[in-house]
Design a protein around this motif. Structure first.
Motif, PDB file in Angstrom:
ATOM      1  N   MET A   1      43.077  -6.361  -0.291  1.00 34.82           N
ATOM      2  CA  MET A   1      42.443  -7.574  -0.812  1.00 34.82           C
ATOM      3  C   MET A   1      42.268  -7.446  -2.326  1.00 34.82           C
ATOM      4  N   ARG A   2      42.753  -8.431  -3.063  1.00 36.77           N
ATOM      5  CA  ARG A   2      42.661  -8.435  -4.528  1.00 36.77           C
ATOM      6  C   ARG A   2      41.479  -9.330  -4.928  1.00 36.77           C
ATOM      7  N   VAL A   3      40.440  -8.707  -5.443  1.00 38.77           N
ATOM      8  CA  VAL A   3      39.200  -9.416  -5.758  1.00 38.77           C
ATOM      9  C   VAL A   3      38.999  -9.448  -7.273  1.00 38.77           C
ATOM     10  N   GLY A   4      38.958 -10.659  -7.830  1.00 37.85           N
ATOM     11  CA  GLY A   4      38.681 -10.800  -9.253  1.00 37.85           C
ATOM     12  C   GLY A   4      37.188 -10.801  -9.511  1.00 37.85           C
ATOM     13  N   PHE A   5      36.728  -9.913 -10.382  1.00 38.41           N
ATOM     14  CA  PHE A   5      35.309  -9.844 -10.768  1.00 38.41           C
ATOM     15  C   PHE A   5      35.143 -10.720 -11.995  1.00 38.41           C
ATOM     16  N   LEU A   6      34.444 -11.841 -11.830  1.00 38.00           N
ATOM     17  CA  LEU A   6      34.400 -12.857 -12.881  1.00 38.00           C
ATOM     18  C   LEU A   6      32.988 -13.001 -13.434  1.00 38.00           C
ATOM     19  N   SER A   7      32.841 -12.622 -14.698  1.00 41.85           N
ATOM     20  CA  SER A   7      31.583 -12.822 -15.424  1.00 41.85           C
ATOM     21  C   SER A   7      31.888 -12.751 -16.905  1.00 41.85           C
ATOM     22  N   LEU A  33      39.243  -2.274  -1.436  1.00 44.08           N
ATOM     23  CA  LEU A  33      39.772  -3.497  -2.029  1.00 44.08           C
ATOM     24  C   LEU A  33      40.261  -3.172  -3.438  1.00 44.08           C
ATOM     25  N   GLN A  34      41.061  -4.071  -3.984  1.00 43.80           N
ATOM     26  CA  GLN A  34      41.541  -3.900  -5.354  1.00 43.80           C
ATOM     27  C   GLN A  34      40.732  -4.804  -6.262  1.00 43.80           C
ATOM     28  N   LEU A  35      39.906  -4.196  -7.102  1.00 44.07           N
ATOM     29  CA  LEU A  35      39.020  -4.959  -7.976  1.00 44.07           C
ATOM     30  C   LEU A  35      39.731  -5.227  -9.299  1.00 44.07           C
ATOM     31  N   ILE A  36      39.828  -6.490  -9.654  1.00 46.84           N
ATOM     32  CA  ILE A  36      40.522  -6.893 -10.872  1.00 46.84           C
ATOM     33  C   ILE A  36      39.496  -7.393 -11.884  1.00 46.84           C
ATOM     34  N   ASN A  37      39.478  -6.773 -13.056  1.00 46.09           N
ATOM     35  CA  ASN A  37      38.509  -7.132 -14.087  1.00 46.09           C
ATOM     36  C   ASN A  37      38.964  -8.378 -14.838  1.00 46.09           C
ATOM     37  N   LEU A  38      38.239  -9.456 -14.662  1.00 44.78           N
ATOM     38  CA  LEU A  38      38.536 -10.690 -15.382  1.00 44.78           C
ATOM     39  C   LEU A  38      37.640 -10.805 -16.610  1.00 44.78           C
ATOM     40  N   GLY A  39      38.123 -11.530 -17.608  1.00 44.04           N
ATOM     41  CA  GLY A  39      37.399 -11.598 -18.861  1.00 44.04           C
ATOM     42  C   GLY A  39      37.832 -10.436 -19.736  1.00 44.04           C
ATOM     43  N   ASN A  40      36.927  -9.951 -20.533  1.00 43.77           N
ATOM     44  CA  ASN A  40      37.249  -8.840 -21.427  1.00 43.77           C
ATOM     45  C   ASN A  40      36.132  -7.805 -21.426  1.00 43.77           C
ATOM     46  N   PRO A  41      35.813  -7.226 -20.250  1.00 46.73           N
ATOM     47  CA  PRO A  41      34.752  -6.206 -20.212  1.00 46.73           C
ATOM     48  C   PRO A  41      35.230  -4.932 -20.908  1.00 46.73           C
ATOM     49  N   ASN A  73      34.187 -21.091 -23.834  1.00 46.32           N
ATOM     50  CA  ASN A  73      35.516 -21.713 -23.845  1.00 46.32           C
ATOM     51  C   ASN A  73      36.620 -20.676 -24.008  1.00 46.32           C
ATOM     52  N   ARG A  74      36.400 -19.698 -24.883  1.00 42.44           N
ATOM     53  CA  ARG A  74      37.391 -18.625 -25.052  1.00 42.44           C
ATOM     54  C   ARG A  74      37.530 -17.829 -23.766  1.00 42.44           C
ATOM     55  N   PHE A  75      36.396 -17.581 -23.112  1.00 44.47           N
ATOM     56  CA  PHE A  75      36.412 -16.833 -21.862  1.00 44.47           C
ATOM     57  C   PHE A  75      37.221 -17.572 -20.792  1.00 44.47           C
ATOM     58  N   ILE A  76      37.003 -18.887 -20.652  1.00 41.21           N
ATOM     59  CA  ILE A  76      37.693 -19.676 -19.635  1.00 41.21           C
ATOM     60  C   ILE A  76      39.197 -19.658 -19.878  1.00 41.21           C
ATOM     61  N   ILE A  77      39.617 -19.850 -21.130  1.00 47.00           N
ATOM     62  CA  ILE A  77      41.054 -19.833 -21.463  1.00 47.00           C
ATOM     63  C   ILE A  77      41.665 -18.484 -21.108  1.00 47.00           C
ATOM     64  N   ASN A  78      40.949 -17.406 -21.429  1.00 47.40           N
ATOM     65  CA  ASN A  78      41.445 -16.057 -21.147  1.00 47.40           C
ATOM     66  C   ASN A  78      41.574 -15.811 -19.646  1.00 47.40           C
ATOM     67  N   VAL A  79      40.560 -16.229 -18.877  1.00 42.74           N
ATOM     68  CA  VAL A  79      40.582 -16.005 -17.427  1.00 42.74           C
ATOM     69  C   VAL A  79      41.675 -16.837 -16.759  1.00 42.74           C
ATOM     70  N   GLN A  80      41.851 -18.092 -17.207  1.00 37.43           N
ATOM     71  CA  GLN A  80      42.924 -18.909 -16.625  1.00 37.43           C
ATOM     72  C   GLN A  80      44.281 -18.238 -16.831  1.00 37.43           C
ATOM     73  N   ARG A  81      44.493 -17.653 -18.012  1.00 38.14           N
ATOM     74  CA  ARG A  81      45.740 -16.929 -18.281  1.00 38.14           C
ATOM     75  C   ARG A  81      45.849 -15.702 -17.372  1.00 38.14           C
ATOM     76  N   GLN A  82      44.749 -14.955 -17.226  1.00 32.54           N
ATOM     77  CA  GLN A  82      44.772 -13.765 -16.375  1.00 32.54           C
ATOM     78  C   GLN A  82      45.100 -14.118 -14.929  1.00 32.54           C
ATOM     79  N   LEU A  83      44.528 -15.206 -14.433  1.00 40.42           N
ATOM     80  CA  LEU A  83      44.761 -15.593 -13.040  1.00 40.42           C
ATOM     81  C   LEU A  83      46.215 -16.013 -12.812  1.00 40.42           C
ATOM     82  N   ASN A  84      46.832 -16.579 -13.835  1.00 37.58           N
ATOM     83  CA  ASN A  84      48.250 -16.924 -13.724  1.00 37.58           C
ATOM     84  C   ASN A  84      49.133 -15.683 -13.691  1.00 37.58           C
ATOM     85  N   GLU A  85      48.726 -14.664 -14.443  1.00 34.63           N
ATOM     86  CA  GLU A  85      49.523 -13.428 -14.538  1.00 34.63           C
ATOM     87  C   GLU A  85      49.208 -12.443 -13.424  1.00 34.63           C
ATOM     88  N   THR A  86      47.938 -12.459 -12.933  1.00 36.44           N
ATOM     89  CA  THR A  86      47.489 -11.490 -11.923  1.00 36.44           C
ATOM     90  C   THR A  86      46.817 -12.242 -10.784  1.00 36.44           C
TER      91      THR A  86
END
Length: 376
Positions: A1-7, A33-41, A73-86
């Protein structure tokens, strides 16, 4: 299971929200599970740890920033790109109502929080500076509760508000208490040496003197002494008003949990104290209760907010009504401290409550089961 951690918060930093997001992330990473770091932690450097004081915020909904909209807004743009790629199978979104309300995705979402905007819109928290901020918070809340597939709350108090105040679907709601933000848990045999002491040691921890009931904690010390009970009080994390002074009162304005020497000093306070005095006036899901129980330290607190989900009267502490006097607090303490067998059992059962429920491993196991159920 690929789980995106979004904050949008830096959940790899122990300073963020007293480390709660960090411990959530770490405990989930240990599951199957496979934890995927979303955003830029980012992990905090050693030097940054030295200069950055710990951030003590009690409710997740209190994040403020002068350029928050731009950051978001920067965070949302970055996460949308990440979700498309991963690609992710689901998104785990702790206290991210603003983020989730703006994300455009069909991926199943688990939203987690410890409160709702209505519950913390009062003079104790001072979260919202004006009516417009509160209305924006409510708008985000309605959006995220409608959009999410599962809603996880740390208390019945928060869950009931989501259902009654924001029309959350009860079928979506799960109640899972938080854990203790600790790296080193004492062994059970370390917990009982304090039972031999004749002096009753009280510990108070809180930055906000008024909201945490600092005056009641001090008055309880006075009540115990007036009853002829040998007692002392350590107040940590605050500077009391000038008229709060006594030879049996010790004040420690601040301890940094991320400094090893100061963390050990805090550990010793937990180990050597007999009761955590926590007469709070308003709270969500205080992590300090879980931490105290890890050290076999029973908590004397109030029946407010999310605390009834954490405290089981007579097992890991006692809840008193908001109107309780210092004499009532002192009576509960005296009744339990005066009989060594009774007190030892309270220490034992406080630790059992931590072991069974109030730890991050148990939390992660229950969250993982929720995740699996979404695909069955």
């Amino acid at each position: 299971m690929r789980v995106g951690f979004l904050s949008s918060q830096n959940y790899l930093d122990k300073n963020t929200f007293s480390g709660t997001l960090y411990y959530m992330h770490r405990s989930l990473a240990s599951r199957d599970l496979q934890l995927i770091n979303l955003g830029n932690p980012r992990k905090v450097s050693y030097w940054h740890k030295l200069v950055k004081p710990i951030q003590l915020i009690d409710s997740f909904l209190g994040f403020k920033s002068s350029d928050q909209n731009e950051q978001l807004n920067r965070f949302i743009i970055n996460v949308q790109r990440q979700l498309n790629e991963t690609p992710c199978d689901l998104l785990f979104c702790p206290v991210a109502s603003a983020e989730v309300s703006l994300i455009d995705t069909s991926i199943p979402i688990i939203f987690l929080s410890d409160a709702t905007p209505k519950l913390i819109n009062n003079d104790y928290y001072k979260i919202y500076r004006n009516r417009e901020e509160f209305e924006l918070g409510e708008k985000h809340e309605f959006a995220v509760l409608s959009k999410s597939h599962k809603l996880v709350y740390s208390s019945e108090w928060a869950a009931k508000s989501a259902i009654s105040d924001y029309q959350a679907d009860p079928e979506k709601v799960e109640i899972i208490p938080f854990g203790a933000n600790l790296d080193d848990i004492p062994s059970v045999d370390q917990l009982f040496s304090k039972c031999n002491a004749s002096r009753c040691r009280l510990l108070f921890i809180g930055k906000d003197w008024q909201r945490k009931g600092g005056n009641i904690a001090f008055e309880t010390l006075m009540s115990l002494l007036n009853m002829g009970i040998d007692a002392e009080l350590v107040m940590l994390g605050c500077i009391p008003p000038d008229d709060i002074k006594h030879e049996r009162l010790k004040v420690i304005p601040f301890l940094n949990k991320n400094n090893p020497k100061q963390r050990e000093e805090l550990n010793q306070l937990f180990l050597q104290s007999h009761f955590l005095m926590f007469p709070t006036r308003a709270d969500c899901s205080p992590i300090v209760i879980c931490e105290a129980n890890a050290f076999g330290l029973p908590v004397i607190t109030t029946d407010v907010g999310g605390i009834p989900t954490i405290i089981k009267d007579g097992k890991n502490g006692y809840m008193l009504p908001l109107s309780a006097s210092s004499d009532q607090y002192a009576s509960v303490i005296a009744n339990n401290f005066g009989d060594r067998a009774v007190y030892e059992q309270l220490v034992k059962s406080s630790r059992e409550e931590y072991d069974q429920s109030l730890n991050w491993d148990t939390w992660a196991e229950r969250i993982h089961r929720v995740m699996i159920s979404m695909f069955n």
